[in-house]
Design a protein around this motif. Sequence first.
Motif, PDB file in Angstrom:
ATOM      1  N   UNK A   1       0.773  -1.239   0.000  1.00  0.00           N
ATOM      2  CA  UNK A   1       0.000   0.000   0.000  1.00  0.00           C
ATOM      3  C   UNK A   1       0.802   1.284   0.000  1.00  0.00           C
ATOM      4  N   UNK A   2       2.129   1.209  -0.104  1.00  0.00           N
ATOM      5  CA  UNK A   2       2.930   2.435  -0.130  1.00  0.00           C
ATOM      6  C   UNK A   2       2.889   3.065  -1.518  1.00  0.00           C
ATOM      7  N   UNK A   3       2.792   4.383  -1.561  1.00  0.00           N
ATOM      8  CA  UNK A   3       2.707   5.078  -2.850  1.00  0.00           C
ATOM      9  C   UNK A   3       3.508   6.386  -2.879  1.00  0.00           C
ATOM     10  N   UNK A   4       3.874   6.924  -1.725  1.00  0.00           N
ATOM     11  CA  UNK A   4       4.670   8.166  -1.667  1.00  0.00           C
ATOM     12  C   UNK A   4       6.138   7.791  -1.842  1.00  0.00           C
ATOM     13  N   UNK A   5       6.527   7.497  -3.094  1.00  0.00           N
ATOM     14  CA  UNK A   5       7.826   6.879  -3.332  1.00  0.00           C
ATOM     15  C   UNK A   5       8.998   7.809  -3.039  1.00  0.00           C
ATOM     16  N   UNK A   6       8.846   9.079  -3.249  1.00  0.00           N
ATOM     17  CA  UNK A   6       9.933  10.000  -2.918  1.00  0.00           C
ATOM     18  C   UNK A   6      10.263   9.909  -1.431  1.00  0.00           C
ATOM     19  N   UNK A   7       9.225   9.853  -0.593  1.00  0.00           N
ATOM     20  CA  UNK A   7       9.427   9.732   0.853  1.00  0.00           C
ATOM     21  C   UNK A   7      10.036   8.382   1.219  1.00  0.00           C
ATOM     22  N   UNK A   8       9.596   7.325   0.532  1.00  0.00           N
ATOM     23  CA  UNK A   8      10.140   5.986   0.800  1.00  0.00           C
ATOM     24  C   UNK A   8      11.627   5.955   0.480  1.00  0.00           C
ATOM     25  N   UNK A   9      12.019   6.486  -0.674  1.00  0.00           N
ATOM     26  CA  UNK A   9      13.428   6.447  -1.070  1.00  0.00           C
ATOM     27  C   UNK A   9      14.288   7.304  -0.144  1.00  0.00           C
ATOM     28  N   UNK A  10      13.749   8.431   0.319  1.00  0.00           N
ATOM     29  CA  UNK A  10      14.497   9.305   1.235  1.00  0.00           C
ATOM     30  C   UNK A  10      14.658   8.666   2.609  1.00  0.00           C
ATOM     31  N   UNK A  11      13.753   7.743   2.949  1.00  0.00           N
ATOM     32  CA  UNK A  11      13.834   7.070   4.253  1.00  0.00           C
ATOM     33  C   UNK A  11      15.122   6.255   4.369  1.00  0.00           C
ATOM     34  N   UNK A  12      15.653   5.791   3.251  1.00  0.00           N
ATOM     35  CA  UNK A  12      16.891   5.004   3.255  1.00  0.00           C
ATOM     36  C   UNK A  12      18.033   5.799   3.886  1.00  0.00           C
ATOM     37  N   UNK A  13      18.078   7.102   3.615  1.00  0.00           N
ATOM     38  CA  UNK A  13      19.161   7.949   4.129  1.00  0.00           C
ATOM     39  C   UNK A  13      18.740   8.754   5.360  1.00  0.00           C
ATOM     40  N   UNK A  14      17.520   8.544   5.844  1.00  0.00           N
ATOM     41  CA  UNK A  14      16.994   9.334   6.967  1.00  0.00           C
ATOM     42  C   UNK A  14      17.619   8.905   8.289  1.00  0.00           C
ATOM     43  N   UNK A  15      17.410   9.718   9.322  1.00  0.00           N
ATOM     44  CA  UNK A  15      17.908   9.372  10.652  1.00  0.00           C
ATOM     45  C   UNK A  15      17.092   8.229  11.241  1.00  0.00           C
ATOM     46  N   UNK A  16      17.722   7.474  12.100  1.00  0.00           N
ATOM     47  CA  UNK A  16      17.064   6.340  12.731  1.00  0.00           C
ATOM     48  C   UNK A  16      15.848   6.813  13.530  1.00  0.00           C
ATOM     49  N   UNK A  17      14.748   6.075  13.398  1.00  0.00           N
ATOM     50  CA  UNK A  17      13.526   6.419  14.108  1.00  0.00           C
ATOM     51  C   UNK A  17      12.465   7.042  13.228  1.00  0.00           C
ATOM     52  N   UNK A  18      12.845   7.539  12.046  1.00  0.00           N
ATOM     53  CA  UNK A  18      11.849   8.107  11.153  1.00  0.00           C
ATOM     54  C   UNK A  18      11.020   6.981  10.545  1.00  0.00           C
ATOM     55  N   UNK A  19       9.727   7.252  10.307  1.00  0.00           N
ATOM     56  CA  UNK A  19       8.848   6.205   9.814  1.00  0.00           C
ATOM     57  C   UNK A  19       7.801   6.761   8.853  1.00  0.00           C
ATOM     58  N   UNK A  20       7.283   5.860   7.999  1.00  0.00           N
ATOM     59  CA  UNK A  20       6.212   6.168   7.060  1.00  0.00           C
ATOM     60  C   UNK A  20       5.098   5.152   7.246  1.00  0.00           C
ATOM     61  N   UNK A  21       3.900   5.543   6.819  1.00  0.00           N
ATOM     62  CA  UNK A  21       2.753   4.652   6.996  1.00  0.00           C
ATOM     63  C   UNK A  21       1.967   4.511   5.695  1.00  0.00           C
ATOM     64  N   UNK A  22       1.514   3.302   5.425  1.00  0.00           N
ATOM     65  CA  UNK A  22       0.461   3.081   4.443  1.00  0.00           C
ATOM     66  C   UNK A  22      -0.809   2.822   5.243  1.00  0.00           C
ATOM     67  N   UNK A  23      -1.844   2.350   4.610  1.00  0.00           N
ATOM     68  CA  UNK A  23      -3.095   2.168   5.349  1.00  0.00           C
ATOM     69  C   UNK A  23      -2.957   1.148   6.466  1.00  0.00           C
ATOM     70  N   UNK A  24      -2.228   0.081   6.212  1.00  0.00           N
ATOM     71  CA  UNK A  24      -2.135  -0.996   7.199  1.00  0.00           C
ATOM     72  C   UNK A  24      -0.722  -1.250   7.717  1.00  0.00           C
ATOM     73  N   UNK A  25       0.287  -0.574   7.157  1.00  0.00           N
ATOM     74  CA  UNK A  25       1.662  -0.922   7.497  1.00  0.00           C
ATOM     75  C   UNK A  25       2.492   0.285   7.911  1.00  0.00           C
ATOM     76  N   UNK A  26       3.554  -0.019   8.647  1.00  0.00           N
ATOM     77  CA  UNK A  26       4.546   0.971   9.043  1.00  0.00           C
ATOM     78  C   UNK A  26       5.889   0.570   8.453  1.00  0.00           C
ATOM     79  N   UNK A  27       6.622   1.549   7.911  1.00  0.00           N
ATOM     80  CA  UNK A  27       7.981   1.344   7.422  1.00  0.00           C
ATOM     81  C   UNK A  27       8.900   2.219   8.282  1.00  0.00           C
TER      82      UNK A  27
END
Length: 435
Positions: A271-297
């Motif tokens: 269910x993830x679709x905000x791909x720019x945010x997903x790709x930036x999460x790779x280089x983000x600081x530890x503890x940052x997270x993203x959500x889809x309807x049912x999941x947490x990354x």
Amino acid sequence: MLTKFQNHLSIHFPLLQKAKILIALSGGMDSMVLVTLVSKLNINFAVAHCNFQLRDLESEGDEDFLKSYCKEKEIQGFFQKFDTKQFAEDEKLSIQMAARNLRYHWFYELAENENFDFIATAHHLDDQVETFLINFSRGTGLEGLTGIPSKKDKIIRPLLVFSREEIETFAHENAIPWREDSSNALDKYGRNKIRHQLVPVLKELNPSFLNSFEKTIQNLQQAQSLVEDASRIVYRKVVQDIENQKIINLAELLQLSNYQAYLYQWLSPFGFSAWKDVYELVQATSGKQLFSEHFRLLKDRKTLILEPKNEDHQHEYWIAETDKKLSFPLNLSFEEVKTIAQTDSNAIFVDINTLKFPLLLRKWQKGDYFYPFGMNGRKKLSKFFKDEKFSLIQKEKTWLLCSDNQIVWLVGKRMDDRFKVTQNTQTTLKIELLA
């Protein structure tokens, strides 16, 4: 066209001659031609018509026309009226999406209740072009450019190799009646603008445009298949499955020159679709997270962790198509097999094409129902528990394996008849509860 249609079915849909088919019949030229072709080949079929009540007297006229046609041709017909506007308002959907959801939900319900093997729609090659251009204009990945699939689950589209011009010629030559949908002439809809304004220009620039486009779609579909194969191979090196978490090793991931493409393949089913945010999460600081309807990354030091949102409650566990084993909360194994043994309480055999991934393992909820294997009709789980004399503790310990909100298996108890292996099954999945 009849000969081409017959040859196309023999190569790409060899099971249809012995199958029972439900044809989605709007009353328009395309679906009326499909019914005529199938009828000439003596295939066992019935038709289903949706009256969405969106065009007042015109909608009623379509339904009356088809009822008379079915009576004259002695065709079994199913007819259903929908309050589409109210449903769209209640579900906060566009009219087009509301109609689509209503239509396919009813078709699948008919297929289950009336034992249809396939649901056929009359999408054709020009529809492919329009869908491609719509997706292209909105921005999409490779999968969005592969067009309308000729077969997906129970849905088949045997006219995809024919142009609108071929279909219209056949309709006139065979004096096939049909109803014109006045909304098709209105350019207020994006698809109609593409159909009336853009596609004619492309055909003018290249008289063989449709043939060229068909080859392009085939090439894109082959490329998508290669992507999926590569994704599965790399997944085994980069991702670790622990209980209901998927842990992505960032050191391994970043060694890939095109790691974003792999993340897209792995995470889009969740269910993830905000791909720019997903790709930036790779280089983000530890503890940052993203959500889809049912999941947490979650970014956790040198890993990305994918897990259900309600991890604290430990009541839902998601299973991807690539998963071969689940170790928590139950020990389940998933294996494609060529032969089946007798289904028992600890192992079931299902048609993998009836499943929609990711699967969900959860506890039962009030109102749940399923179609017990070997029985006709559905049964509420509360009634099943009562008949089987389950104690409260037994009910609380019961896990359900689900596909797209449909129960596949009361794990260790009873499988659902809708997912059983049939003579038309191409790939069988063995799901086993291990000690």
